[in-house]
Design an enzyme around this catalytic site. Sequence first.
Site: not given
Length: 494
Positions: A262-264
Site C-alpha cells: 500500500s502507499k502507506r
Amino acid sequence: MSSVASAPVRVRFCPSPTGNPHVGLVRTALFNWAFAKHHQGTLVFRIEDTDAARDSEESYNQLLDSLRWLGFDWDEGPEVGGPHAPYRQSQRMDIYKDVAQKLQDAGRAYHCYCSTAELDARRDAARAAGKPSGYDGHCRDLSAEQVEVYKAEGRTPIVRFRMPDETITFTDLVRGELTFTAENVPDYGIVRANGAPLYTLVNPVDDALMEITHVLRGEDLLSSTPRQIALYKALIDLGIAKQIPSFGHLPYVMGEGNKKLSKRDPESSLNLYRERGFLPEGLLNYLSLLGWSLSGDRDVFSMDEMVAAFEISDVNPNPARFDLKKCEAINADHIRLLDVKDFTERCAPWLRAPFAPWAPEDFDEAKWQAVAPHAQTRLKVLSEITDNVDFLFLAEPVEDEASWAKAMKEGSDALLRTAREKLESADWTSPESLKEAVLAAGEIHGLKLGKAQAPVRVAVTGRTIGLPLFESLEILGKEKTLARIDAALAKLAA
Ligand code: GLU
Ligand code: ZN
C-alpha cells in the site's frame, strides 16, 4: 510492429499528486513510458489534481522532481505543453462542467437527490433480501413534481451517470476477455452535490479529449472500466470522444506477508529508495520485473533493452511480489556497470554532510579516487559508501562495539603486536606485501589469514566488514595504519 497497435499510440500517465510517489505508481509510469517508446507513440502526462484539499503544490513539485530523477520524459504535459493543454485537471474545470451538462441534456446523466441515509437504508435492505446492493435507479426518471418536492426540502443533487442496461465485454490487454453484467455496474456519481466533478468523470473525459488509445493502469482500477466504457459510448454519441481506448490492467504488487503493497507502507516510498542510493536505472530495472520479464529471463538490463522488448501482451496478470533483496541485488549489478568516473560522481551526495561524519576539510580527493573502484564492486546502494570509506577521512576509526567484541579475542594483542612489526617492514606500495605481513603474523600465532586479519581490520577501520583490507591499508598509509594499531593495543591493555 506488434498487433497491439497499428494506429499511432497515445498513452497517458495520470497520477494524483498526493505526497511522495510510491513504487506502484512508478511501475505504472514505467510500463506506459516503455509502451509509448516501443511503439514510437506519445506519452501524455496529466495531473489529476481535482481534489484540491489533498493535492498541494508541494506534492506536485515533488512528483515532477521524482519523475525527472527517474529519467522519464513525456511528449505532452506539464513543463512541455502540447495540443491538449492545460494538463492539470484543476485548470480544466470548465470543460468538465460543460460535459456534465451535455450528458444531462442528452438524458445520459441525471440529478440524484437521495440522501446518504436513504441510500444506506435501501442498500442494507437489498443486501438482506439477497439482491444487488448498488444504486437502485431511484432518481432515474423523477417527475417534475417530485423534483420540486426535493428542491423544496432543500436537497442538493449529485449528478449520476445512467448506465445502459446491458452487459459490457471488453478484451483487456493483460487479462483477456472480461464481462460485467449490468446489475453489477449500477448508475454512478460523476459530480458532487457541491458541483465538484469526480474522478469517474474527469478521467475518461480527458482520456477522450486527449485521444488516448491505450489505458495501462493498476488492477485496482479494473472495476471502474465498464463504467468508463459506458461513459465513452455516451461521449462518442455526443461527438466528444472518437473511440474507446484499449485497456490493460497491470498486476497488483504484493509486499510483506503477501499483502498488497500500500502507499502507506514505508517500503513503497520512492523517496526512501532515492535516499538509500538506488540508481534510477537499477530501481526501474527491478520494477519492470513486477509483472514482466525479458526473454531468456535475464534479470539485469538497460531501459533501452526493455523498451525494445516490451510487449503489453507479455505482462503477467498474476500478482507480483516486491522483493527488496532482489531489488538491491539488481541495483548492485547496475552500480558495477557504471564507469568509475560516473560512480564516483554519483556517490558525491553521500560524501558530504549530512551523511558524511567527517569534517569537509578532512576529505581527501586522492584517497577517494584510489578507494572508489574497490567500493564500486561491493555496494548494494550508494548510501553504503559512507560507512565503507569513513576510515580514510575520520581522525580515528568509528567505535563499533559489536565489531570490537567479535574480533578482539584472547591473544589478539599478541597478534596485533606481531602484525605491526611485520607491517612496519613491509613494502607499502604493494597490497600483496601487506597481506604477506599479516599472513606471516598469523602463522606465528597459529591463525589462518581470515582470523589474523580480523583484529587488524577492526583496529584500522573500526568494523569487521568492509572493503578489501590490504588495499584499504595501502590507501590509508603506513603511518596512520601503525598509529591505529598502537591505539588498539593501548585500548586492549587498559
Ligand atoms: N489519478 C488516478 C490514480 O492515480 C488515475 C487512474 C487511471 O489511470 O485511470 O489512481
Ligand atoms: Zn437518487
